[in-house]
Structures are given as C-alpha cells and as structure tokens.
Design an enzyme around this catalytic site. Structure first.
Site, PDB file in Angstrom:
ATOM      1  CG  ASP A   8     -72.623  55.546 -30.241  1.00 58.01           C
ATOM      2  OD1 ASP A   8     -72.238  55.085 -29.379  1.00 58.01           O
ATOM      3  OD2 ASP A   8     -72.504  55.518 -31.116  1.00 58.01           O
ATOM      4  CG  ASP A 193     -73.170  47.056 -32.674  1.00 59.47           C
ATOM      5  OD1 ASP A 193     -72.374  48.005 -33.339  1.00 59.47           O
ATOM      6  OD2 ASP A 193     -73.563  48.225 -31.943  1.00 59.47           O
TER       7      ASP A 193
HETATM    8  P1  ADP Z   1     -67.693  51.959 -32.594  1.00 61.27           P
HETATM    9  O1  ADP Z   1     -69.045  51.751 -32.103  1.00 61.27           O
HETATM   10  O2  ADP Z   1     -66.667  50.393 -31.937  1.00 61.27           O
HETATM   11  O3  ADP Z   1     -67.561  53.222 -32.173  1.00 61.27           O
HETATM   12  P2  ADP Z   1     -68.617  52.855 -34.801  1.00 61.27           P
HETATM   13  O4  ADP Z   1     -69.401  52.060 -34.816  1.00 61.27           O
HETATM   14  O5  ADP Z   1     -68.038  53.597 -35.268  1.00 61.27           O
HETATM   15  O6  ADP Z   1     -67.777  52.359 -33.553  1.00 61.27           O
HETATM   16  O7  ADP Z   1     -67.730  51.822 -36.154  1.00 61.27           O
HETATM   17  C1  ADP Z   1     -65.951  51.993 -36.495  1.00 61.27           C
HETATM   18  C2  ADP Z   1     -65.367  50.888 -37.243  1.00 61.27           C
HETATM   19  O8  ADP Z   1     -65.972  50.862 -38.053  1.00 61.27           O
HETATM   20  C3  ADP Z   1     -64.087  51.708 -37.827  1.00 61.27           C
HETATM   21  O9  ADP Z   1     -63.247  49.890 -36.959  1.00 61.27           O
HETATM   22  C4  ADP Z   1     -64.035  51.875 -39.222  1.00 61.27           C
HETATM   23  O10 ADP Z   1     -62.862  51.483 -39.389  1.00 61.27           O
HETATM   24  C5  ADP Z   1     -65.504  51.578 -39.091  1.00 61.27           C
HETATM   25  N1  ADP Z   1     -66.107  51.902 -40.705  1.00 61.27           N
HETATM   26  C6  ADP Z   1     -66.601  52.880 -40.825  1.00 61.27           C
HETATM   27  N2  ADP Z   1     -67.277  53.266 -42.356  1.00 61.27           N
HETATM   28  C7  ADP Z   1     -66.910  52.040 -43.100  1.00 61.27           C
HETATM   29  C8  ADP Z   1     -67.016  51.257 -43.852  1.00 61.27           C
HETATM   30  N3  ADP Z   1     -67.509  52.617 -45.076  1.00 61.27           N
HETATM   31  N4  ADP Z   1     -66.787  50.013 -44.808  1.00 61.27           N
HETATM   32  C9  ADP Z   1     -65.972  49.472 -43.729  1.00 61.27           C
HETATM   33  N5  ADP Z   1     -65.984  49.844 -42.116  1.00 61.27           N
HETATM   34  C10 ADP Z   1     -66.272  51.787 -42.282  1.00 61.27           C
HETATM   35 MG    MG Z   2     -70.849  51.463 -31.700  1.00 60.62          MG
END
Ligand code: ADP
Ligand code: MG
Length: 637
Positions: A8, A193
């Site tokens: 991912d 998502d």
């Molecule tokens: P991407 O797929 O865009 O790489 P992710 O699915 O890893 O991103 O999500 C990242 C986002 O989720 C970030 O904006 C992060 O701040 C937020 N995030 C991660 N954990 C939490 C949480 N426990 N509560 C709120 N937001 C969260």
């Molecule tokens: Mg993602």
C-alpha cells in the site's frame, strides 16, 4: 513458489504485507512499526538518507530536503497540480506540459523516483522479515488514479527493483482484506476510504465469490491532511491573538512543529475527550499552551468530512442503489478512526442509530439496523489495503485459489469525432479487462490519413476532456464515406489502455500504448467528474448546438446549390424569401464563436426548420427538373 508481496503506497503512510501459510499479515519495519510514513529525507548531496519515521523527524529540521505526500504529484504535469497542492515544505519545479518535479539542492527528481525510495525500503522490510529475496509485488493505487498516475506507480516499482505483477485499486484491496468472499452469496458493499491525502468511495458487488466494482468516486485531494491544516489554521488564529504571528512564523521549524502538533492532537482526540497542546519556544520567548477538546475539533472537522458526502451520494447513484440495498459499509484509511467520521458515514448510509457510548468508540464495533447496512470496522482501517494487496499477490502466485477480482474504469474513454465531440467507446465504470470498438469513415474525399485523438473524461466536448494522445492512421485513397476505419480500445487487467486503429480495407494498423504522461488540462480526475455534473446542462447544450450546426451547414450548402441550379425558374419573391431564411440561419450560425450562446440552440433549430420548410418548394422544383432531364435523355434517339 515465489512470494508476491502486497504494497500500500500511501500518500501519508505505506505498508507491506504478505500471505504466509494462508494468513495475510503486515510486516513490521526496522522501527517495529507496521506503517511507514511515506517520507524521504535527502542529505546535502541529495542522496536519500532516511525513510519513514526518521525522515519525518528530519523534516522538522530540514524541511526543504524532506519529501512527503509525493503521491499527490505522481504522473501529473506541473500545470495540473493546484496551487494549494503545491504548498509543501520542499521546493517543486517544472513548466507547462512537463511533469512536476521535486527540486532538491542539486538534483531534480520525478515523484516516482522519490516513491521508489519508499518502495525500496518496504522491499527491504519484507526481505528481512521473510529471510529471502523479493522480486514481485502488487501495488495499490486510489481508484481515481488515471493512466499516467498508474504508469508512474509501475515505474516507481521498477526503479525499486520490483516486478509489478498488478496495480489494483485500494478499495478493492481493502474489500478483499475484510474477507468479503465469506459473505452470503450475493452482497453489496460500500468501501469508504479516508486516508491522509485521498478519499475514495467504491460500491462493490459480490456474486458467488466474484467481486465486481459497481461504481467508484472520490477526490484525490481530500483527507486527513486537510483536517491537520484546518487545526493548524485554528492554532494560528489563537497565536495571532496573543502575539505578532510573523514573529512566531519566522522561527525555523515553527510551522512544521505546529502541523505535527495538530495531527497528534487530532489522533489523541479519537480516544480522548481533550488534550493539551504544548509547544515550548515555538517563537522567540513564545510558548504555545492550549487545551484542545474533541468538541472543538469536531466543529472544525465537520465541514471537511462532509465534503465526502456528495461523492457517496453520487457513487450510490452511479451504482443504481439505495442505501437499503447495501449489506455493509467498510471503513478504510487512518482518518476513519476518528469517531466523528464514523458518525457521519453512519448517517450518510443510514447504517444504524449511532450510539456514542461512553464517549468513544471501540475499534471493531459494528452497528446494526433492521434494514440498513452494517458499518464494518473489523479491520485496522489503515492496514486493510496492504493486506488485500498481499491477498491479491497470493492469488497471482497461486497460493490462494478460487477467487477472482474484477475492476472498473474510473472515467470514460473515447475518441474525438466530427465537430469536436467526444465519442465514448468505453463508458465510465465498465468492468475491466475490457475490449470495445467502433467503425468510422471519412468525411472528406480522397483523405489519405486521419487523426485519432484519444480522450478520457465525462464531458461532451472533446476539448473539455483529457487528451491521452493523438496518432495518424493512413488510408487507402478513396471517396468520402468509403474507407472503413476500425478503432478498438483494450484495457488490460492493470487498467492500462491500448488503442488499435485499423484500415479495414488494407489491414494497415497501428497500436498505441499509453506509456506517456497524459496531456491533461488543469484538473484532477475528481474535478473531471464533478465538472461533468456541474456542466451537464451546458455540455448537453453544446452537443445539441454542434449537432445542429453540422446539420445547418449541410443544409445551407445544399440550398445554395439548388438555388444556383434553379435560379432561372424561381419567382423573385420566392427567391428573396429563400435567401432571407438562409441568411437568417447563417446569422445564427455566426454566433458559434461567441462566448455566450446559451438558449441559441433553439434559435438554430427553428432557423433550420424555417429554411427547411421554405425550401420544400425549391426541392420539388429541383426534383421536377431532374425528372425532366431524365425524360429528355430517354426521349433522345
Ligand atoms: P494514506 O492512505 O493517505 O497514506 P492512512 O490511511 O495511513 O493514509 O491515513 C493517514 C491519516 O489518518 C492521517 O491523516 C492521520 O492523521 C490519520 N489518522 C491515523 N490514525 C488516526 C487516529 N487514531 N485518529 C484520527 N486520525 C488518524
Ligand atoms: Mg490509504
């Protein structure tokens, strides 16, 4: 059996997973973490020196040498990227028509070259964990990634020394990870998502073990980053009330520190009701000390989160479903850990009466209503995509059997035809792999070649869509309307488009593969779909105008010819009325190039009708003449 890992490659976080003895699992990096921030730090010689968490830390000290959110720039041209998107802490460069680049101190890098560094590190993580070398991978992309963005992702894999076996959509991968194949025979699922930088909503159908994507919608510039920014703005407002804002912002690293604090507070408030934000010496002699509550956060966050709603509505509409038709709603992406997001998604899809029991929500809770779908949070939302990619990898390597996965085209594909209109060959949301074709002919006599202009998009006019490429196909010399040109579009399982054009008579053919960066306008895929909705009325108006103007031009030409031929027998009064009707139609046609001509299609239509009616008599006269000349010929000895 060679392992195929699942990756991912996220805007914010990346992860790598593998299926081991039938079980998909995430692999921990050298920090012992399953998520690796998608951040690369470069040293003064512009060599990558740290990836992930360490790079993120370095970003606070050396923001100009630390690249984050690079996925936003993958496969995009400089002018396509909005000003807002360009507001990162490292310099970018590029010029119109060129790919956007990251401008390091003494080296410019393509986004895919930066992404390759992240992939290399994930590959290494997998090799250490599995104690073997890894060559093959499945990499996921947002459902809305266009051809160029998918190509850039593949290129990143190649640069990292990986053979990219398949590029799959993130929501589709997530659905696999949620084990939807274990649901009842027929089920429909929405995958919501919300990650750091992208939002996707996908409606899937499961039929006897086969997944099919019914529709997909999203926004490539909407996610947790926007919430962080909103919180940051809120903090700046507070600071501005206490001290001169510029004095604080002048301080090196003040802004990145604030941004980090904003995100930390947001994450903390997913499980706590309030949190203390403490940033000593943020500015010279200035310490930032604030108590930040979930209530405050939710007030700031609500408008951002609700920007996902129209996409959900449209995806359901595209799929032709009502919320009661859904069995499950899956939550994917780290941002869906936020209770308010769950509450809103619950409301959008009328999942159930959401009870915010004891102030917070446990991961893994599901809620039921008698007729609404179940909100499924059974997987860690930020890990599901990598797990699904690993499952797809295992399907490809043969480790898992009896599972098929079908995907869809995010945008319509077609070619430009007469009058600059878009002729769709493969409509949006078609299941891929797919092949579709149509036969065209020429409009001009003795044409020796014709231009095939390949387009992607939802707008009626070719110019409003994205130009994927142009190529010439030669013809055998023939009168207009005689040549037969077959154009076939084929999208393979990776979503890569091949266009084949063949002169059916001679068998001459050309195949064009879309490896190049797409020549697009200043817009993102999402903007494309949104603008298609927004401009639906005027687009339809344009199509009507163009179709009618082609008709008008043909009619005017025919009338002129008849008048020339029959002028000797025409009554002066009648001739004047024909000429008047002609010039009236020409007058309406002349408005063609003026900016505003809404409603003019009706004038055009009535001018055509008027001329058509008046020239009925002329047509009869001409017919009589032709008949007479035939008779004359026959009577000749
Ligand atoms: P991407 O797929 O865009 O790489 P992710 O699915 O890893 O991103 O999500 C990242 C986002 O989720 C970030 O904006 C992060 O701040 C937020 N995030 C991660 N954990 C939490 C949480 N426990 N509560 C709120 N937001 C969260
Ligand atoms: Mg993602």
């Amino acid at each position: 059996m060679a392992k195929v890992i699942g990756i991912d490659l996220g805007t914010t976080n990346s992860a790598v997973a593998v299926v081991d003895a039938g079980f998909p699992m995430l692999l921990a990096n050298q920090d012992g973490k399953r998520l690796t921030p998608s951040v690369v730090h470069f040293d003064t010689a512009s060599h990558p020196s740290a990836i992930g968490e360490e790079a993120a830390r370095m970003g606070l000290l050396e923001p100009a040498q630390t690249v984050y959110s690079v996925k936003r720039f993958m496969g995009r041209r400089f002018e396509e990227v909005t000003q807002q998107e360009k507001e990162v802490h490292y310099p970018l460069n590029g010029s119109k028509g060129q790919p956007i680049k990251v401008a390091l101190k003494d080296r410019c890098m393509l986004p895919e070259e930066v992404a390759a560094e992240i992939l290399k590190s994930l590959k290494k993580t997998a090799e250490i964990a599995l104690e073997c070398s890894i060559e093959k991978a499945v990499i996921t992309v947002p459902a809305y990634f266009n051809d160029a963005q998918r190509q850039a992702t593949m290129e990143a894999g190649r640069l990292a020394g990986l053979q990219v076996e398949r590029i799959i959509n993130e929501p589709t991968a997530a659905a696999l990870a949620y084990g939807l194949n274990k649901l009842k025979d027929q089920a429909r699922i929405a995958v919501y998502d919300l990650g750091g930088g992208t939002f996707d909503i996908t409606i899937l159908e499961l039929n006897e073990g086969v997944f099919r994507v019914l529709s997909t919608q999203g926004n490539t510039c909407l996610g947790g980053d926007d919430l962080d920014q909103a919180i940051l703005d809120h903090f700046l407002q507070i600071i501005g009330k206490e001290v001169e804002l510029d004095v604080v912002l002048e301080e090196q690293g003040a802004l990145p520190r604030l941004r980090e604090a904003a995100q930390k507070a947001k994450i903390a408030l997913s499980t706590q009701a309030s949190t203390a934000v403490k940033l000593p010496f943020l500015g010279k002699d200035f310490h930032f000390n604030e108590e930040f509550t979930r209530e405050q956060l939710e007030q700031i966050a609500l408008p951002v989160i609700d920007r996902t709603r129209p996409h959900c509505v449209r995806a359901m509409h595209d799929a032709g479903l009502e919320t009661v038709d859904l069995d499950q709603v899956l939550l994917v992406g780290g941002q869906t850990r936020m209770p308010l997001v769950r509450k809103r998604v619950n409301a959008y899809f009328k999942c159930s009466v959401f009870e915010e029991t004891r102030g917070n929500v446990r991961l893994g809770d599901t809620f039921h209503t008698p007729d609404g779908p179940t909100l499924n949070t059974g997987q860690n939302p930020d890990e599901a995509v990598a797990l699904g990619a690993a499952i797809q990898g295992a399907i490809l390597s043969g480790e898992i059997k009896h599972m098929t996965l079908l995907d869809v085209t995010p945008l319509s594909l077609g070619i430009e035809t007469f009058g600059g209109l878009m002729n769709v060959l493969i409509p949006r949301n078609s299941t891929i792999p797919i092949k579709a074709g149509e036969v065209f002919t020429t409009a001009v006599d003795r044409q020796e070649e014709t231009l095939i202009h390949v387009l992607q998009g939802e707008r009626e006019k070719a110019a409003d869509n994205w130009s994927l490429g142009r190529f010439m196909i030669p013809f055998e010399n023939a009168p207009k309307g005689v040549p037969r040109l077959g154009v076939q579009f084929e999208i393979d399982a990776n979503g890569v488009l091949n266009v084949l054009a063949r002169d059916i008579h001679t068998g001459n053919e050309q195949i064009l593969e879309f490896k190049s960066v797409i020549d697009v306008e200043d817009a993102t895929v999402t903007q494309m779909v949104e603008s298609a909705v927004e401009h639906a009325m005027e687009d339809l108006e344009s199509r009507h105008w163009i179709e009618n103007s082609l008709k008008a031009k043909t009619l005017l030409k025919a009338v002129k010819q008849s008048v020339d031929e029959c002028s000797d027998v025409l009554d002066a009064h009648y001739l004047a009325s024909v000429l008047e009707a002609s010039s009236k139609l020409e007058g309406v046609l002349a408005r063609e190039n003026t900016e505003k001509r809404s409603g003019d299609t009706n004038s055009l239509k009535s001018a055509i009708k008027n001329l058509d009616e008046i020239t009925q008599e002329l047509a009869h006269i001409q017919l009589d003449r032709m008949a007479a000349s035939y008779l004359d010929q026959e009577q000749e000895p």
